[in-house]
Design a protein around this motif. Structure first.
Motif, PDB file in Angstrom:
ATOM      1  N   ALA A 252      39.773  14.677  29.177  1.00  0.00           N
ATOM      2  CA  ALA A 252      39.928  14.885  30.616  1.00  0.00           C
ATOM      3  C   ALA A 252      41.300  15.447  30.941  1.00  0.00           C
ATOM      4  O   ALA A 252      41.455  16.311  31.798  1.00  0.00           O
ATOM      5  N   CYS A 253      42.325  14.962  30.215  1.00  0.00           N
ATOM      6  CA  CYS A 253      43.682  15.433  30.477  1.00  0.00           C
ATOM      7  C   CYS A 253      43.857  16.885  30.072  1.00  0.00           C
ATOM      8  O   CYS A 253      44.680  17.603  30.619  1.00  0.00           O
ATOM      9  N   LYS A 254      43.067  17.336  29.111  1.00  0.00           N
ATOM     10  CA  LYS A 254      43.187  18.699  28.646  1.00  0.00           C
ATOM     11  C   LYS A 254      42.446  19.683  29.535  1.00  0.00           C
ATOM     12  O   LYS A 254      42.649  20.880  29.464  1.00  0.00           O
ATOM     13  N   LYS A 255      41.579  19.199  30.395  1.00  0.00           N
ATOM     14  CA  LYS A 255      40.830  20.090  31.265  1.00  0.00           C
ATOM     15  C   LYS A 255      41.730  20.615  32.387  1.00  0.00           C
ATOM     16  O   LYS A 255      42.678  19.967  32.800  1.00  0.00           O
ATOM     17  N   ASP A 256      41.458  21.800  32.840  1.00  0.00           N
ATOM     18  CA  ASP A 256      42.192  22.349  33.972  1.00  0.00           C
ATOM     19  C   ASP A 256      41.997  21.480  35.201  1.00  0.00           C
ATOM     20  O   ASP A 256      40.883  21.055  35.498  1.00  0.00           O
ATOM     21  N   LEU A 257      43.086  21.199  35.891  1.00  0.00           N
ATOM     22  CA  LEU A 257      43.015  20.380  37.099  1.00  0.00           C
ATOM     23  C   LEU A 257      42.699  21.212  38.328  1.00  0.00           C
ATOM     24  O   LEU A 257      42.317  20.685  39.355  1.00  0.00           O
ATOM     25  N   SER A 258      42.894  22.527  38.236  1.00  0.00           N
ATOM     26  CA  SER A 258      42.668  23.401  39.379  1.00  0.00           C
ATOM     27  C   SER A 258      41.188  23.680  39.579  1.00  0.00           C
ATOM     28  O   SER A 258      40.445  23.893  38.629  1.00  0.00           O
ATOM     29  N   LEU A 259      40.778  23.664  40.844  1.00  0.00           N
ATOM     30  CA  LEU A 259      39.417  24.051  41.218  1.00  0.00           C
ATOM     31  C   LEU A 259      39.422  25.380  41.965  1.00  0.00           C
ATOM     32  O   LEU A 259      38.381  25.855  42.409  1.00  0.00           O
ATOM     33  N   GLY A 260      40.605  25.981  42.116  1.00  0.00           N
ATOM     34  CA  GLY A 260      40.719  27.218  42.873  1.00  0.00           C
ATOM     35  C   GLY A 260      40.319  28.438  42.071  1.00  0.00           C
ATOM     36  O   GLY A 260      40.348  28.441  40.830  1.00  0.00           O
ATOM     37  N   ALA A 261      39.961  29.487  42.789  1.00  0.00           N
ATOM     38  CA  ALA A 261      39.579  30.741  42.136  1.00  0.00           C
ATOM     39  C   ALA A 261      40.807  31.420  41.562  1.00  0.00           C
ATOM     40  O   ALA A 261      41.895  31.363  42.130  1.00  0.00           O
ATOM     41  N   THR A 262      40.636  32.048  40.409  1.00  0.00           N
ATOM     42  CA  THR A 262      41.740  32.793  39.814  1.00  0.00           C
ATOM     43  C   THR A 262      41.855  34.188  40.418  1.00  0.00           C
ATOM     44  O   THR A 262      42.844  34.879  40.209  1.00  0.00           O
ATOM     45  N   ASP A 263      40.834  34.597  41.141  1.00  0.00           N
ATOM     46  CA  ASP A 263      40.844  35.899  41.792  1.00  0.00           C
ATOM     47  C   ASP A 263      40.401  35.728  43.242  1.00  0.00           C
ATOM     48  O   ASP A 263      39.881  34.677  43.634  1.00  0.00           O
ATOM     49  N   PHE A 264      40.618  36.734  44.042  1.00  0.00           N
ATOM     50  CA  PHE A 264      40.224  36.693  45.447  1.00  0.00           C
ATOM     51  C   PHE A 264      40.063  38.129  45.915  1.00  0.00           C
ATOM     52  O   PHE A 264      40.434  39.085  45.221  1.00  0.00           O
ATOM     53  N   THR A 265      39.520  38.293  47.092  1.00  0.00           N
ATOM     54  CA  THR A 265      39.390  39.623  47.684  1.00  0.00           C
ATOM     55  C   THR A 265      40.066  39.646  49.039  1.00  0.00           C
ATOM     56  O   THR A 265      40.190  38.619  49.715  1.00  0.00           O
ATOM     57  N   VAL A 266      40.541  40.818  49.416  1.00  0.00           N
ATOM     58  CA  VAL A 266      41.138  40.990  50.739  1.00  0.00           C
ATOM     59  C   VAL A 266      40.828  42.405  51.222  1.00  0.00           C
ATOM     60  O   VAL A 266      40.904  43.364  50.461  1.00  0.00           O
ATOM     61  N   ALA A 267      40.428  42.495  52.454  1.00  0.00           N
ATOM     62  CA  ALA A 267      40.123  43.798  53.063  1.00  0.00           C
ATOM     63  C   ALA A 267      40.692  43.812  54.469  1.00  0.00           C
ATOM     64  O   ALA A 267      40.672  42.797  55.182  1.00  0.00           O
ATOM     65  N   VAL A 268      41.232  44.944  54.895  1.00  0.00           N
ATOM     66  CA  VAL A 268      41.811  45.061  56.225  1.00  0.00           C
ATOM     67  C   VAL A 268      40.821  45.760  57.147  1.00  0.00           C
ATOM     68  O   VAL A 268      40.134  46.700  56.738  1.00  0.00           O
ATOM     69  N   GLU A 269      40.723  45.284  58.359  1.00  0.00           N
ATOM     70  CA  GLU A 269      39.814  45.897  59.314  1.00  0.00           C
ATOM     71  C   GLU A 269      40.271  47.305  59.689  1.00  0.00           C
ATOM     72  O   GLU A 269      39.456  48.218  59.865  1.00  0.00           O
ATOM     73  N   ASN A 270      41.591  47.501  59.830  1.00  0.00           N
ATOM     74  CA  ASN A 270      42.130  48.812  60.186  1.00  0.00           C
ATOM     75  C   ASN A 270      43.538  48.906  59.616  1.00  0.00           C
ATOM     76  O   ASN A 270      44.422  48.133  60.000  1.00  0.00           O
ATOM     77  N   ALA A 271      43.764  49.845  58.691  1.00  0.00           N
ATOM     78  CA  ALA A 271      45.067  50.000  58.048  1.00  0.00           C
ATOM     79  C   ALA A 271      45.971  50.961  58.805  1.00  0.00           C
ATOM     80  O   ALA A 271      47.131  51.146  58.444  1.00  0.00           O
ATOM     81  N   ASP A 272      45.461  51.573  59.868  1.00  0.00           N
ATOM     82  CA  ASP A 272      46.227  52.525  60.667  1.00  0.00           C
ATOM     83  C   ASP A 272      46.287  51.997  62.097  1.00  0.00           C
ATOM     84  O   ASP A 272      45.328  52.102  62.854  1.00  0.00           O
ATOM     85  N   LEU A 273      47.443  51.433  62.464  1.00  0.00           N
ATOM     86  CA  LEU A 273      47.560  50.732  63.741  1.00  0.00           C
ATOM     87  C   LEU A 273      48.700  51.281  64.589  1.00  0.00           C
ATOM     88  O   LEU A 273      49.652  51.874  64.071  1.00  0.00           O
ATOM     89  N   SER A 274      48.608  51.060  65.872  1.00  0.00           N
ATOM     90  CA  SER A 274      49.711  51.329  66.777  1.00  0.00           C
ATOM     91  C   SER A 274      50.601  50.096  66.844  1.00  0.00           C
ATOM     92  O   SER A 274      50.124  48.966  66.689  1.00  0.00           O
ATOM     93  N   LEU A 275      51.896  50.325  67.055  1.00  0.00           N
ATOM     94  CA  LEU A 275      52.820  49.205  67.167  1.00  0.00           C
ATOM     95  C   LEU A 275      52.372  48.299  68.305  1.00  0.00           C
ATOM     96  O   LEU A 275      52.122  48.755  69.419  1.00  0.00           O
ATOM     97  N   GLY A 276      52.284  47.016  68.033  1.00  0.00           N
ATOM     98  CA  GLY A 276      51.798  46.051  69.016  1.00  0.00           C
ATOM     99  C   GLY A 276      50.384  45.596  68.738  1.00  0.00           C
ATOM    100  O   GLY A 276      49.964  44.552  69.249  1.00  0.00           O
TER     101      GLY A 276
END
Length: 317
Positions: A16-40
């Motif tokens: 049990a001690c040798k098993k990874d304690l993390s349950l989180g993903a080692t990878d993730f995704t991210v996408a932006v709705e609009n990469a071209d914006l006006s200030l504000g």
């Protein structure tokens, strides 16, 4: 039987001690709705999967992923301060000095500190500054370029040496607005020393940093530098009758790395107990430009961490 059970339990616990304690993903995704914006306008990023930790670097100065571990950079070291002079008219009663071999303060041992002060080589760079004349106040020193000392890549101390003779009124000097910056070619400028005490932080592009703080020592007579977070003041004999002895006192700051910069930082947008899968992260850019936004995260436990980074180029018009 009891021994067998104990051995079995020990084996289970070891596995049990040798098993990874993390349950989180080692990878993730991210996408932006609009990469071209006006200030504000608000940038909105869609997050996928659920890493243990996730940090966002906007790409703005102070928040650039590429400089997160940078602690020094070649630039132009510029010192400025302001002076006021009262009472006396003694010639060269205040000098600006720099040393790269001063061993500094020996805590709790004034005599040892004074020996270090005397043993060090102190360059007189007073001619690089403009000084107040008798009765003048708030005189700007002008930009004092210390890049020649920065090129030597050695920490330095900067000192003001007060030295007056007996027989005439001894000057009162006030120094304020002491500021030392490392100015880089990209137009950024990092404060590396100022009037703050060593425990009072200041900000470089939203990131806290500290100045070494000033220390004062009297070599001859009893006159001392009064040190505060706003000014340095020393007053000698205020009349000829009182000026029976010469006086010398130093106030200095250091050690200072003239190439110092403040590392950029990111914004933590999740911890291990949060689930961000499918959530939206919003951010408001405060200036126009093209920015390399970086998300970095992954799984983290007591034995290891596995992180990946995702980059999105943002154009703020």
């Amino acid at each position: 039987m009891n021994i067998y059970r104990l051995l079995l339990c020990a084996a289970v616990l070891t596995c049990a001690c040798k098993k990874d304690l993390s349950l989180g993903a080692t990878d993730f995704t991210v996408a932006v709705e609009n990469a071209d914006l006006s200030l504000g306008d608000t940038a909105r990023f869609q997050l996928g999967a659920n890493p243990d930790v996730l940090t966002f670097y906007s790409g703005e100065v102070g928040h650039r992923y590429v400089f997160k571990d940078r602690v020094e950079a070649a630039g132009q070291a510029i010192l400025t301060f302001r002076t006021a002079r009262e009472n006396g008219t003694q010639v060269q009663s205040l000098k600006l000095r720099v040393s790269s071999d001063f061993n500094g303060v020996v805590k709790g041992d004034t005599a040892a500190t004074l020996r270090n002060l005397s043993a060090a080589a102190w360059d007189d760079i007073s001619d690089r500054a403009l000084w107040a004349s008798e009765g003048e106040k708030d005189i700007n020193s002008g930009d004092i370029d210390l890049s020649d000392y920065a090129a030597a890549a050695k920490p330095i101390f900067i000192a003001f040496q007060y030295q007056v003779a007996a027989g005439s009124v001894q000057d009162k000097w006030t120094i304020n607005s002491f500021l030392l910056k490392n100015k880089l070619e990209d137009g950024t400028a990092y404060t590396i020393a100022n009037m703050n005490t060593s425990t009072a932080p200041f900000m470089n592009y939203g990131v806290s940093s500290f100045s070494p703080g000033f220390a004062g020592y009297t070599i001859q007579n009893t006159y001392q530098w009064a040190i505060s977070s706003s000014q340095l003041v020393i007053t000698g004999a205020t009349s000829t009758a009182w000026a029976t002895d010469s006086a010398e006192a130093w106030v200095f700051i250091g050690p200072i790395n003239l190439r110092k910069v403040t590392p950029d930082i990111g914004t933590a947008i999740k911890g291990a107990d949060e689930n961000i899968n499918g959530s939206i992260f919003s951010y408001l850019y405060r200036s126009k430009g093209v920015f390399e936004a970086i998300f970095t995260g992954g799984s983290v436990d007591v034995e290891r961490e596995t992180k990946v980074s995702k980059s999105i180029r943002m154009h703020i018009r």
